[in-house]
Design a protein around this motif. Structure first.
Motif, PDB file in Angstrom:
ATOM      1  N   VAL A 198      16.894  40.203 110.199  1.00 50.26           N
ATOM      2  CA  VAL A 198      18.157  39.649 109.696  1.00 50.26           C
ATOM      3  C   VAL A 198      18.594  40.388 108.430  1.00 50.26           C
ATOM      4  CG1 VAL A 198      19.347  37.587 108.864  1.00 50.26           C
ATOM      5  CG2 VAL A 198      17.645  37.393 110.698  1.00 50.26           C
ATOM      6  N   ALA A 199      17.686  40.446 107.455  1.00 49.35           N
ATOM      7  CA  ALA A 199      18.029  41.132 106.209  1.00 49.35           C
ATOM      8  C   ALA A 199      17.911  42.651 106.326  1.00 49.35           C
ATOM      9  CB  ALA A 199      17.128  40.634 105.078  1.00 49.35           C
ATOM     10  N   ARG A 200      17.272  43.139 107.404  1.00 51.32           N
ATOM     11  CA  ARG A 200      17.089  44.578 107.626  1.00 51.32           C
ATOM     12  C   ARG A 200      16.375  45.249 106.455  1.00 51.32           C
ATOM     13  NH1 ARG A 200      17.740  45.335 113.021  1.00 51.32           N
ATOM     14  NH2 ARG A 200      19.608  44.238 113.755  1.00 51.32           N
ATOM     15  N   ARG A 201      15.356  44.568 105.953  1.00 55.48           N
ATOM     16  CA  ARG A 201      14.569  45.114 104.854  1.00 55.48           C
ATOM     17  C   ARG A 201      13.239  45.625 105.383  1.00 55.48           C
ATOM     18  NH1 ARG A 201      14.307  40.734 100.111  1.00 55.48           N
ATOM     19  NH2 ARG A 201      12.613  42.171  99.561  1.00 55.48           N
ATOM     20  N   ALA A 202      12.673  46.589 104.666  1.00 56.07           N
ATOM     21  CA  ALA A 202      11.356  47.101 105.041  1.00 56.07           C
ATOM     22  C   ALA A 202      10.315  46.006 104.850  1.00 56.07           C
ATOM     23  CB  ALA A 202      11.009  48.321 104.199  1.00 56.07           C
ATOM     24  N   TYR A 203       9.460  45.849 105.820  1.00 55.05           N
ATOM     25  CA  TYR A 203       8.402  44.837 105.742  1.00 55.05           C
ATOM     26  C   TYR A 203       7.130  45.460 106.289  1.00 55.05           C
ATOM     27  CZ  TYR A 203       6.089  40.299 105.954  1.00 55.05           C
ATOM     28  OH  TYR A 203       5.213  39.240 105.752  1.00 55.05           O
ATOM     29  N   ASP A 204       6.057  45.371 105.515  1.00 55.93           N
ATOM     30  CA  ASP A 204       4.781  45.986 105.897  1.00 55.93           C
ATOM     31  C   ASP A 204       3.991  45.027 106.778  1.00 55.93           C
ATOM     32  OD1 ASP A 204       2.349  47.271 106.108  1.00 55.93           O
ATOM     33  OD2 ASP A 204       2.308  47.935 104.026  1.00 55.93           O
ATOM     34  N   TRP A 205       4.131  45.183 108.077  1.00 55.77           N
ATOM     35  CA  TRP A 205       3.455  44.285 109.008  1.00 55.77           C
ATOM     36  C   TRP A 205       1.946  44.555 109.072  1.00 55.77           C
ATOM     37  CZ3 TRP A 205       5.344  39.931 110.798  1.00 55.77           C
ATOM     38  CH2 TRP A 205       6.731  39.752 110.800  1.00 55.77           C
ATOM     39  N   ARG A 206       1.516  45.763 108.732  1.00 54.91           N
ATOM     40  CA  ARG A 206       0.079  46.041 108.696  1.00 54.91           C
ATOM     41  C   ARG A 206      -0.566  45.299 107.527  1.00 54.91           C
ATOM     42  NH1 ARG A 206      -1.103  52.236 108.724  1.00 54.91           N
ATOM     43  NH2 ARG A 206      -3.209  51.461 109.126  1.00 54.91           N
ATOM     44  N   SER A 207       0.122  45.238 106.402  1.00 52.24           N
ATOM     45  CA  SER A 207      -0.382  44.457 105.274  1.00 52.24           C
ATOM     46  C   SER A 207      -0.400  42.975 105.629  1.00 52.24           C
ATOM     47  CB  SER A 207       0.492  44.698 104.043  1.00 52.24           C
ATOM     48  OG  SER A 207       0.025  43.940 102.950  1.00 52.24           O
ATOM     49  N   TYR A 208       0.626  42.522 106.321  1.00 54.32           N
ATOM     50  CA  TYR A 208       0.677  41.132 106.800  1.00 54.32           C
ATOM     51  C   TYR A 208      -0.548  40.822 107.665  1.00 54.32           C
ATOM     52  CZ  TYR A 208       1.911  37.526 110.236  1.00 54.32           C
ATOM     53  OH  TYR A 208       1.891  36.449 111.088  1.00 54.32           O
ATOM     54  N   ALA A 209      -0.865  41.715 108.598  1.00 59.06           N
ATOM     55  CA  ALA A 209      -2.004  41.509 109.494  1.00 59.06           C
ATOM     56  C   ALA A 209      -3.314  41.489 108.706  1.00 59.06           C
ATOM     57  CB  ALA A 209      -2.041  42.605 110.555  1.00 59.06           C
ATOM     58  N   ALA A 210      -3.427  42.339 107.696  1.00 64.35           N
ATOM     59  CA  ALA A 210      -4.635  42.353 106.870  1.00 64.35           C
ATOM     60  C   ALA A 210      -4.798  41.039 106.122  1.00 64.35           C
ATOM     61  CB  ALA A 210      -4.576  43.524 105.884  1.00 64.35           C
ATOM     62  N   SER A 211      -3.691  40.471 105.640  1.00 65.24           N
ATOM     63  CA  SER A 211      -3.756  39.196 104.922  1.00 65.24           C
ATOM     64  C   SER A 211      -4.149  38.053 105.854  1.00 65.24           C
ATOM     65  CB  SER A 211      -2.409  38.895 104.256  1.00 65.24           C
ATOM     66  OG  SER A 211      -2.118  39.844 103.252  1.00 65.24           O
ATOM     67  N   VAL A 212      -3.591  38.038 107.052  1.00 68.09           N
ATOM     68  CA  VAL A 212      -3.938  36.995 108.026  1.00 68.09           C
ATOM     69  C   VAL A 212      -5.419  37.101 108.395  1.00 68.09           C
ATOM     70  CG1 VAL A 212      -3.570  36.182 110.385  1.00 68.09           C
ATOM     71  CG2 VAL A 212      -1.606  36.762 108.955  1.00 68.09           C
ATOM     72  N   THR A 213      -5.890  38.321 108.615  1.00 66.10           N
ATOM     73  CA  THR A 213      -7.304  38.513 108.943  1.00 66.10           C
ATOM     74  C   THR A 213      -8.193  38.039 107.805  1.00 66.10           C
ATOM     75  OG1 THR A 213      -6.754  40.431 110.313  1.00 66.10           O
ATOM     76  CG2 THR A 213      -9.041  40.207 109.596  1.00 66.10           C
ATOM     77  N   ASP A 214      -7.817  38.395 106.578  1.00 64.58           N
ATOM     78  CA  ASP A 214      -8.574  37.949 105.405  1.00 64.58           C
ATOM     79  C   ASP A 214      -8.683  36.429 105.386  1.00 64.58           C
ATOM     80  OD1 ASP A 214      -9.424  38.494 102.334  1.00 64.58           O
ATOM     81  OD2 ASP A 214      -8.058  36.794 102.418  1.00 64.58           O
ATOM     82  N   ALA A 215      -7.572  35.739 105.595  1.00 64.63           N
ATOM     83  CA  ALA A 215      -7.558  34.276 105.520  1.00 64.63           C
ATOM     84  C   ALA A 215      -8.370  33.642 106.638  1.00 64.63           C
ATOM     85  CB  ALA A 215      -6.110  33.775 105.563  1.00 64.63           C
ATOM     86  N   LEU A 216      -8.197  34.116 107.864  1.00 64.41           N
ATOM     87  CA  LEU A 216      -8.890  33.511 109.004  1.00 64.41           C
ATOM     88  C   LEU A 216     -10.401  33.733 108.920  1.00 64.41           C
ATOM     89  CD1 LEU A 216      -6.443  34.380 111.927  1.00 64.41           C
ATOM     90  CD2 LEU A 216      -6.661  32.231 110.672  1.00 64.41           C
ATOM     91  N   VAL A 217     -10.823  34.940 108.540  1.00 65.22           N
ATOM     92  CA  VAL A 217     -12.257  35.213 108.411  1.00 65.22           C
ATOM     93  C   VAL A 217     -12.851  34.360 107.293  1.00 65.22           C
ATOM     94  CG1 VAL A 217     -13.966  36.966 107.781  1.00 65.22           C
ATOM     95  CG2 VAL A 217     -12.119  37.530 109.372  1.00 65.22           C
ATOM     96  N   ARG A 218     -12.131  34.234 106.194  1.00 64.58           N
ATOM     97  CA  ARG A 218     -12.637  33.435 105.068  1.00 64.58           C
ATOM     98  C   ARG A 218     -12.830  31.981 105.468  1.00 64.58           C
ATOM     99  NH1 ARG A 218      -8.802  34.317 102.000  1.00 64.58           N
ATOM    100  NH2 ARG A 218      -7.579  32.441 102.411  1.00 64.58           N
ATOM    101  N   GLU A 219     -11.807  31.385 106.061  1.00 66.56           N
ATOM    102  CA  GLU A 219     -11.835  29.948 106.333  1.00 66.56           C
ATOM    103  C   GLU A 219     -12.681  29.579 107.535  1.00 66.56           C
ATOM    104  OE1 GLU A 219     -10.581  27.672 104.378  1.00 66.56           O
ATOM    105  OE2 GLU A 219      -9.909  29.228 102.991  1.00 66.56           O
ATOM    106  N   TYR A 220     -12.680  30.404 108.570  1.00 64.04           N
ATOM    107  CA  TYR A 220     -13.307  30.002 109.825  1.00 64.04           C
ATOM    108  C   TYR A 220     -14.593  30.755 110.152  1.00 64.04           C
ATOM    109  CZ  TYR A 220      -8.739  27.842 110.284  1.00 64.04           C
ATOM    110  OH  TYR A 220      -7.598  27.098 110.062  1.00 64.04           O
ATOM    111  N   VAL A 221     -14.958  31.731 109.319  1.00 67.37           N
ATOM    112  CA  VAL A 221     -16.221  32.441 109.514  1.00 67.37           C
ATOM    113  C   VAL A 221     -17.088  32.326 108.261  1.00 67.37           C
ATOM    114  CG1 VAL A 221     -17.333  34.642 110.034  1.00 67.37           C
ATOM    115  CG2 VAL A 221     -15.160  34.054 111.139  1.00 67.37           C
ATOM    116  N   VAL A 222     -16.607  32.890 107.145  1.00 69.11           N
ATOM    117  CA  VAL A 222     -17.417  32.921 105.919  1.00 69.11           C
ATOM    118  C   VAL A 222     -17.714  31.515 105.421  1.00 69.11           C
ATOM    119  CG1 VAL A 222     -17.526  33.697 103.522  1.00 69.11           C
ATOM    120  CG2 VAL A 222     -16.518  35.184 105.274  1.00 69.11           C
ATOM    121  N   TYR A 223     -16.672  30.707 105.203  1.00 68.68           N
ATOM    122  CA  TYR A 223     -16.884  29.359 104.674  1.00 68.68           C
ATOM    123  C   TYR A 223     -17.523  28.426 105.697  1.00 68.68           C
ATOM    124  CZ  TYR A 223     -14.106  30.454 100.512  1.00 68.68           C
ATOM    125  OH  TYR A 223     -13.637  30.996  99.352  1.00 68.68           O
ATOM    126  N   ALA A 224     -17.355  28.721 106.969  1.00 66.40           N
ATOM    127  CA  ALA A 224     -17.929  27.863 108.007  1.00 66.40           C
ATOM    128  C   ALA A 224     -19.427  28.086 108.176  1.00 66.40           C
ATOM    129  CB  ALA A 224     -17.209  28.106 109.339  1.00 66.40           C
TER     130      ALA A 224
END
Length: 293
Positions: free
Chosen positions: A28-54
């Motif tokens: 919509v805004a036609r702005r640059a967005y780093d989807w690889r960084s987005y994926a790295a952040s999601v991976t960080d969060a999911l591994v932390r909450e559902y693997v490391v902390y579990a």
């Protein structure tokens, strides 16, 4: 139970909202967005909450929290507005000093650097915290609250809500918010916190409030003439979640291996990020250094 439900669904909810922001900014805004960084952040969060902390229960602060609760001065009943206000303000103060130490003490920075590793600023950055917070002892800063008589469950539930509040602070598109800027931590204040510009670095440590930054001299306002440059002072050019999680720990290990004395090792561990032995040697060699300090 309502609070537990909110916290249980918080991470999936914020990931959905961050994804929505990314889609709007991209299509919509036609702005640059780093989807690889987005994926790295999601991976960080999911591994932390559902693997490391579990599966990893090791916590450096855990025994001290138990000891503080066992020898608490009293029990603070959370049955009224005054006690909840004390819990909120006390936790906010503890968070301020944790956050400040996370920037000024390298041991804690090794984990916190993960949160500052993205070279952009958006909602997807908000839940990138790394995997070593418990092992590093981040919760040590809340031991005084437990010792004073606040139940650990209440303290850390309040901290979780504090962090949940901070999710929206990572929106670059939110403008300054008038008089609220004097009391609350806002996206404008948090943009400064994430900036690596020399004029902005190491500022605005508050969680929900900005008053402790104003009180302790760490507040810096966002300037129209100085756009924020996000990321680490030396940018991390990687989207590998494992490298993101451990890059600062590896640098710390290399420095410790090269330490020539236990004094240097302590400096590397507990000095500020970027500390080098030459700095201390320069102070010692400077005439009048003792009187300056």
């Amino acid at each position: 139970m309502t609070l537990l439900t909110v916290l249980t669904w918080a991470l999936p909810a914020v990931i959905v909202l961050a994804t929505l922001e990314g889609l709007i900014l991209t299509f919509v805004a036609r702005r640059a967005y780093d989807w690889r960084s987005y994926a790295a952040s999601v991976t960080d969060a999911l591994v932390r909450e559902y693997v490391v902390y579990a599966f990893l229960s090791l916590s450096l602060a855990g025994p001290l929290i138990e000891l503080a609760w066992k020898h608490r001065l009293t029990i603070v009943p959370l049955g009224g507005l005054a006690s909840f206000a004390a819990l909120f303000v006390g936790q906010e103060l503890c968070y301020y000093w944790y956050h400040r130490a996370a920037h000024r003490v390298r041991w804690f920075w090794a984990t916190h650097a993960v949160h500052h590793s993205p070279n952009e600023f958006n909602l997807g950055v908000a839940y990138r915290f790394g995997w070593t917070g418990r092992v590093a002892g981040n919760s040590l800063f809340y031991v005084p609250m437990v010792w004073l008589g606040f139940a650990p469950q209440a303290v850390f539930a309040t901290l979780a809500l504090n962090l949940l509040y901070q999710f929206w602070l990572h929106a670059e598109w939110v403008p300054k918010l008038g008089w609220l800027e004097y009391v609350l931590n806002t996206p404008s204040h948090h943009r400064v916190h994430h900036a690596s510009n020399a004029d902005y670095i190491d500022a605005n440590y508050g969680g929900v409030l900005i008053v402790f930054d104003r009180l302790f001299g760490t507040f810096v306002a966002e300037r129209d003439d100085l756009p924020c440059r996000y990321g680490l002072v030396t940018p991390l050019i990687s989207h590998n979640p494992i490298r993101i999680a451990f890059h600062e720990w590896l640098k710390l290990a290399r420095d410790l291996r090269g330490a020539r004395s236990w004094r240097e090792a302590i400096g590397y561990l507990f000095g500020p990020p970027g500390w080098r032995p030459e700095q201390q040697e320069a102070i010692v060699a400077t005439p009048g250094a003792a009187s300056i300090q």
